[in-house]
Write a protein that holds these residues in place. Sequence first.
Motif, PDB file in Angstrom:
ATOM      1  N   ASP A  67       5.221  23.601 -11.279  1.00 31.62           N
ATOM      2  CA  ASP A  67       6.668  23.380 -11.343  1.00 31.62           C
ATOM      3  C   ASP A  67       6.917  21.876 -11.429  1.00 31.62           C
ATOM      4  OD1 ASP A  67       9.414  23.341 -11.149  1.00 31.62           O
ATOM      5  OD2 ASP A  67       9.462  23.892  -9.026  1.00 31.62           O
ATOM      6  N   ILE A  68       6.663  21.318 -12.611  1.00 29.61           N
ATOM      7  CA  ILE A  68       6.744  19.873 -12.777  1.00 29.61           C
ATOM      8  C   ILE A  68       8.168  19.381 -12.569  1.00 29.61           C
ATOM      9  CG2 ILE A  68       6.324  17.956 -14.357  1.00 29.61           C
ATOM     10  CD1 ILE A  68       4.204  19.722 -15.723  1.00 29.61           C
ATOM     11  N   ALA A  69       9.125  20.077 -13.151  1.00 33.59           N
ATOM     12  CA  ALA A  69      10.517  19.649 -13.008  1.00 33.59           C
ATOM     13  C   ALA A  69      10.937  19.654 -11.544  1.00 33.59           C
ATOM     14  CB  ALA A  69      11.427  20.560 -13.833  1.00 33.59           C
ATOM     15  N   GLY A  70      10.507  20.662 -10.800  1.00 35.68           N
ATOM     16  CA  GLY A  70      10.858  20.730  -9.382  1.00 35.68           C
ATOM     17  C   GLY A  70      10.267  19.586  -8.593  1.00 35.68           C
ATOM     18  N   ILE A  71       8.986  19.275  -8.845  1.00 37.57           N
ATOM     19  CA  ILE A  71       8.343  18.182  -8.122  1.00 37.57           C
ATOM     20  C   ILE A  71       8.976  16.848  -8.517  1.00 37.57           C
ATOM     21  CG2 ILE A  71       6.170  16.974  -7.706  1.00 37.57           C
ATOM     22  CD1 ILE A  71       4.731  19.649  -8.242  1.00 37.57           C
ATOM     23  N   ARG A  72       9.250  16.678  -9.802  1.00 37.70           N
ATOM     24  CA  ARG A  72       9.911  15.442 -10.222  1.00 37.70           C
ATOM     25  C   ARG A  72      11.261  15.290  -9.515  1.00 37.70           C
ATOM     26  NH1 ARG A  72      11.901  13.571 -16.343  1.00 37.70           N
ATOM     27  NH2 ARG A  72      13.030  11.726 -15.616  1.00 37.70           N
ATOM     28  N   GLY A  73      11.995  16.390  -9.405  1.00 36.54           N
ATOM     29  CA  GLY A  73      13.269  16.332  -8.712  1.00 36.54           C
ATOM     30  C   GLY A  73      13.121  15.895  -7.267  1.00 36.54           C
ATOM     31  N   GLU A  74      12.078  16.388  -6.600  1.00 38.60           N
ATOM     32  CA  GLU A  74      11.848  16.010  -5.202  1.00 38.60           C
ATOM     33  C   GLU A  74      11.445  14.545  -5.084  1.00 38.60           C
ATOM     34  OE1 GLU A  74       8.974  18.827  -3.850  1.00 38.60           O
ATOM     35  OE2 GLU A  74      10.503  20.307  -3.291  1.00 38.60           O
ATOM     36  N   VAL A  75      10.600  14.092  -6.002  1.00 37.95           N
ATOM     37  CA  VAL A  75      10.171  12.696  -5.986  1.00 37.95           C
ATOM     38  C   VAL A  75      11.358  11.766  -6.205  1.00 37.95           C
ATOM     39  CG1 VAL A  75       8.850  11.003  -7.315  1.00 37.95           C
ATOM     40  CG2 VAL A  75       7.765  13.133  -6.619  1.00 37.95           C
ATOM     41  N   GLU A  76      12.220  12.125  -7.144  1.00 37.57           N
ATOM     42  CA  GLU A  76      13.387  11.288  -7.407  1.00 37.57           C
ATOM     43  C   GLU A  76      14.396  11.358  -6.265  1.00 37.57           C
ATOM     44  OE1 GLU A  76      14.705  12.455 -11.292  1.00 37.57           O
ATOM     45  OE2 GLU A  76      13.054  11.403 -12.286  1.00 37.57           O
TER      46      GLU A  76
ATOM     47  N   ARG B 181       9.088  13.775   0.937  1.00 37.27           N
ATOM     48  CA  ARG B 181      10.229  13.234   1.667  1.00 37.27           C
ATOM     49  C   ARG B 181       9.799  12.131   2.622  1.00 37.27           C
ATOM     50  NH1 ARG B 181      11.499  14.089   6.516  1.00 37.27           N
ATOM     51  NH2 ARG B 181      10.199  15.969   6.682  1.00 37.27           N
ATOM     52  N   ARG B 182       8.706  12.332   3.328  1.00 32.68           N
ATOM     53  CA  ARG B 182       8.237  11.338   4.291  1.00 32.68           C
ATOM     54  C   ARG B 182       7.790  10.056   3.593  1.00 32.68           C
ATOM     55  NH1 ARG B 182       4.621  14.237   8.917  1.00 32.68           N
ATOM     56  NH2 ARG B 182       4.920  12.188   9.881  1.00 32.68           N
ATOM     57  N   LEU B 183       7.151  10.188   2.437  1.00 32.81           N
ATOM     58  CA  LEU B 183       6.793   8.986   1.675  1.00 32.81           C
ATOM     59  C   LEU B 183       8.038   8.221   1.256  1.00 32.81           C
ATOM     60  CD1 LEU B 183       3.950  10.156  -0.758  1.00 32.81           C
ATOM     61  CD2 LEU B 183       3.693   8.723   1.277  1.00 32.81           C
ATOM     62  N   GLY B 184       9.056   8.970   0.850  1.00 38.76           N
ATOM     63  CA  GLY B 184      10.283   8.328   0.403  1.00 38.76           C
ATOM     64  C   GLY B 184      10.964   7.544   1.507  1.00 38.76           C
ATOM     65  N   GLU B 185      10.847   8.006   2.734  1.00 37.30           N
ATOM     66  CA  GLU B 185      11.496   7.326   3.861  1.00 37.30           C
ATOM     67  C   GLU B 185      10.965   5.920   4.065  1.00 37.30           C
ATOM     68  OE1 GLU B 185      10.794  10.055   7.014  1.00 37.30           O
ATOM     69  OE2 GLU B 185      12.466  11.381   6.483  1.00 37.30           O
ATOM     70  N   THR B 186       9.733   5.666   3.614  1.00 38.63           N
ATOM     71  CA  THR B 186       9.134   4.338   3.780  1.00 38.63           C
ATOM     72  C   THR B 186       8.828   3.680   2.433  1.00 38.63           C
ATOM     73  OG1 THR B 186       6.982   5.453   4.068  1.00 38.63           O
ATOM     74  CG2 THR B 186       8.167   4.793   6.059  1.00 38.63           C
ATOM     75  N   ASN B 187       9.435   4.210   1.357  1.00 33.24           N
ATOM     76  CA  ASN B 187       9.285   3.622   0.017  1.00 33.24           C
ATOM     77  C   ASN B 187       7.826   3.501  -0.406  1.00 33.24           C
ATOM     78  OD1 ASN B 187      12.145   3.162  -0.354  1.00 33.24           O
ATOM     79  ND2 ASN B 187      11.950   1.455   1.081  1.00 33.24           N
ATOM     80  N   ARG B 188       7.057   4.574  -0.174  1.00 35.20           N
ATOM     81  CA  ARG B 188       5.629   4.514  -0.454  1.00 35.20           C
ATOM     82  C   ARG B 188       5.220   5.349  -1.674  1.00 35.20           C
ATOM     83  NH1 ARG B 188       4.654   3.982   5.504  1.00 35.20           N
ATOM     84  NH2 ARG B 188       3.749   1.912   5.770  1.00 35.20           N
ATOM     85  N   ILE B 189       6.171   5.854  -2.433  1.00 32.91           N
ATOM     86  CA  ILE B 189       5.816   6.529  -3.686  1.00 32.91           C
ATOM     87  C   ILE B 189       5.747   5.453  -4.766  1.00 32.91           C
ATOM     88  CG2 ILE B 189       6.366   8.312  -5.358  1.00 32.91           C
ATOM     89  CD1 ILE B 189       8.033   9.694  -3.214  1.00 32.91           C
TER      90      ILE B 189
ATOM     91  N   VAL C  85       0.842  -1.199   0.000  1.00 27.86           N
ATOM     92  CA  VAL C  85       0.000   0.000   0.000  1.00 27.86           C
ATOM     93  C   VAL C  85       0.874   1.244   0.000  1.00 27.86           C
ATOM     94  CG1 VAL C  85      -1.846   1.244   1.182  1.00 27.86           C
ATOM     95  CG2 VAL C  85      -1.778  -1.265   1.262  1.00 27.86           C
ATOM     96  N   GLY C  86       0.647   2.093  -0.994  1.00 27.65           N
ATOM     97  CA  GLY C  86       1.408   3.334  -1.104  1.00 27.65           C
ATOM     98  C   GLY C  86       0.590   4.414  -1.779  1.00 27.65           C
ATOM     99  N   VAL C  87       1.273   5.355  -2.427  1.00 29.36           N
ATOM    100  CA  VAL C  87       0.636   6.563  -2.929  1.00 29.36           C
ATOM    101  C   VAL C  87       1.032   6.814  -4.380  1.00 29.36           C
ATOM    102  CG1 VAL C  87       0.420   9.079  -2.623  1.00 29.36           C
ATOM    103  CG2 VAL C  87       0.610   7.578  -0.623  1.00 29.36           C
ATOM    104  N   ALA C  88       0.069   7.251  -5.172  1.00 30.87           N
ATOM    105  CA  ALA C  88       0.335   7.786  -6.508  1.00 30.87           C
ATOM    106  C   ALA C  88       0.304   9.306  -6.412  1.00 30.87           C
ATOM    107  CB  ALA C  88      -0.697   7.290  -7.521  1.00 30.87           C
TER     108      ALA C  88
END
Length: 283
Positions: free
Chosen positions: A232-241, A196-204, A176-179
């Motif tokens: 700011d798509i590029a910015g959000i993509r950068g944060e997700v990655e 960032r918090r989603l990334g800490e638990t591999n939920r993206i 169970v995670g998030v889109a």
Amino acid sequence: MPLHAKSADGERLAVHTMTTKPLSLAEAAEAYASRGIGGISVWVETLAGLTNSAAKQIIDDAGLKVPALVRGGFFCAANEHDRQERVDHNRRLIETAAALEAEMLVLVVGALPGQPLDVQRGWVRDGIEGLLAEAQSSGVKLAIEPLHPMYAADKSCINRITEARQICEAIDDAQVGVAVDVYHVWWDPELSDEIRRLGETNRIFGFHLCDWRVPTRDLLTDRALMGDGCIDIAGIRGEVEAAGFEGWNEVEIFSEEHWASDQGEYLDKIVERYRTATSAAGH
């Protein structure tokens, strides 16, 4: 470009079949593959009239992967019997997702006008928990997709990543995670912290791309091509990655304007904008 040739970063680019709504699954698969698009996220409407095996053959013949089956969820209903029927429907969707070898089933969780949102989020948690056995046995992930607050009344009682994350943490299951859809979450002042918090638990689990047109002419079917709006798509993509996401970048555009256009030319623009408008220098 010859059929099945790969564009730059094409292995990470996917397009939702709803983006090219006028095309059948077979037409979409061929058109995507011929432009080097590596993935096709399949909307259930596109499967009408097809068996799962026939749909899988179409996708395989085009050499495509399936990031997601879209969309399940809609757990909110006034009585327990109806809520159970919706869980059962989602079980069948998980079977379809597994047959297509989709990585995930995207969950648009639903909402019932007049009911407290916190109560409805409890129904959502219950519904997802009712799907865990099937998700675990099939390997299909369940991706909760928060929707913009304009949909809180009747489409989704989960409108920020915060609520989606809280349900994930309460269920505490790796399936169970998030889109993360930029159209729905770009406005949130807590977006960076939540990613960032989603990334800490591999939920993206998923990352969806489009843009917010200014002014927006229709709140459902006037999404813009990347670079034609204010996100700011590029910015959000950068944060997700940066948070560890290495999955597909899925283009999901609802647009009466683009649906009415030549779909081949439209896809050419999608590929070009993916290269120029969604990634920061160096990607």
